[in-house]
Design a protein around this motif. Structure first.
Motif, short mmCIF file in Angstrom:
data_model
loop_
_atom_site.label_atom_id
_atom_site.label_comp_id
_atom_site.label_asym_id
_atom_site.label_seq_id
_atom_site.Cartn_x
_atom_site.Cartn_y
_atom_site.Cartn_z
N ILE A 40 60.30 -28.87 -23.09
CA ILE A 40 59.80 -30.25 -23.12
C ILE A 40 59.28 -30.60 -24.51
CG2 ILE A 40 57.94 -31.75 -22.26
CD1 ILE A 40 58.32 -30.26 -19.52
N LEU A 43 62.97 -30.26 -27.00
CA LEU A 43 64.19 -31.04 -26.73
C LEU A 43 64.19 -32.41 -27.42
CD1 LEU A 43 64.96 -30.20 -22.97
CD2 LEU A 43 66.19 -29.41 -25.01
N PRO A 44 63.06 -33.12 -27.46
CA PRO A 44 63.07 -34.42 -28.17
C PRO A 44 63.39 -34.28 -29.66
CG PRO A 44 61.20 -34.28 -26.69
CD PRO A 44 61.78 -32.91 -26.75
N GLN A 47 67.40 -32.81 -29.53
CA GLN A 47 68.28 -33.81 -28.90
C GLN A 47 69.72 -33.30 -28.69
OE1 GLN A 47 68.00 -37.95 -29.96
NE2 GLN A 47 65.94 -37.72 -30.80
N CYS A 66 61.11 -30.47 -16.15
CA CYS A 66 61.66 -30.75 -17.47
C CYS A 66 62.59 -31.96 -17.42
CB CYS A 66 62.42 -29.53 -17.99
SG CYS A 66 63.12 -29.73 -19.64
N GLU A 69 60.65 -35.23 -17.04
CA GLU A 69 59.91 -35.69 -18.22
C GLU A 69 60.80 -36.14 -19.36
OE1 GLU A 69 56.46 -33.63 -19.55
OE2 GLU A 69 56.12 -32.66 -17.61
N ILE A 70 61.94 -35.47 -19.54
CA ILE A 70 62.79 -35.75 -20.69
C ILE A 70 63.83 -36.83 -20.43
CG2 ILE A 70 64.50 -34.76 -22.28
CD1 ILE A 70 61.67 -33.83 -22.83
#
Length: 209
Positions: A40, A43-44, A47, A66, A69-70
């Protein structure tokens, strides 16, 4: 190049997945995580196109957490769950949370590769039983007329069959067209409706955004 991240807490399985992905020149592995919390967080930043995630993980959060949230923040990021069980309520919950398919942990390496490519190309690899369970949640409402205005008659037929849980091959047989034509119609549907996968398309068909 399809960029991928792995979330798996069992070392042997994680290394096996890493070997499978790195052996195919179509893939680039951006990162591996042993828990949802780290995923979490990272990953942002990374990407990836596709995230291959176990459901039950070490730590307080699960693979489903996960996804929840993503996915709302990065709709283009595709999640595929990696699980021991084929017909499991957790798989269903993961798909409802925004995952677009799943792979069983005993799946052959070539099938894992095929599933990742299928997901990236807009498909949703999952068993008919789970697909019908997911899509049946959209059976009650009446279709959204605005969707019907956007789609051609044949695209509507494809999407309505998809909403009933039919597989690509079954849709092709019913409409007397090839599987590649079915996929071409689906790509057009996803583009027109501005969605990423079949669950989102059916959601939009029945006006449940």
């Amino acid at each position: 190049m399809i960029t991928i991240c792995i979330i798996e807490d069992i070392l042997d399985i994680r290394e096996g997945l890493q070997t499978i992905i790195e052996s195919d020149e179509r893939f680039e592995l951006l990162g591996c995580f042993t828990n949802a919390e780290d995923a979490i967080d990272q990953l942002p930043v990374l990407q990836p196109n596709v995230v291959l995630a176990d459901i039950n993980l070490s730590g307080k959060k699960s693979g489903i957490d996960c996804v929840q949230e993503i996915k709302p923040l990065f709709s283009q990021m595709q999640f595929i769950m990696f699980t021991i069980y084929e017909d499991n309520d957790q798989v269903f919950e993961a798909l409802k949370a925004g995952a677009s398919g799943y792979i069983l942990k005993n799946t052959a390496p070539e099938k894992i590769i095929d599933s990742l490519v299928e997901l990236y190309e807009g498909g949703s690899p999952m068993s008919p039983k789970i697909a019908r369970k997911v899509l049946s949640t959209f059976n009650a409402p009446m279709p959204d007329n605005s969707v019907h205005e956007l789609l051609s008659k044949r695209e509507q037929e494809v999407l309505e069959l998809l909403s009933k849980g039919f597989l690509y091959k079954e849709i092709a047989d019913k409409l007397s067209i090839s599987i590649s034509t079915v996929k071409r119609h689906l790509n057009s549907i996803y583009t027109k409706l501005q969605v990423q996968n079949k669950v989102e398309a059916v959601n939009k068909l029945y006006n449940r955004e």
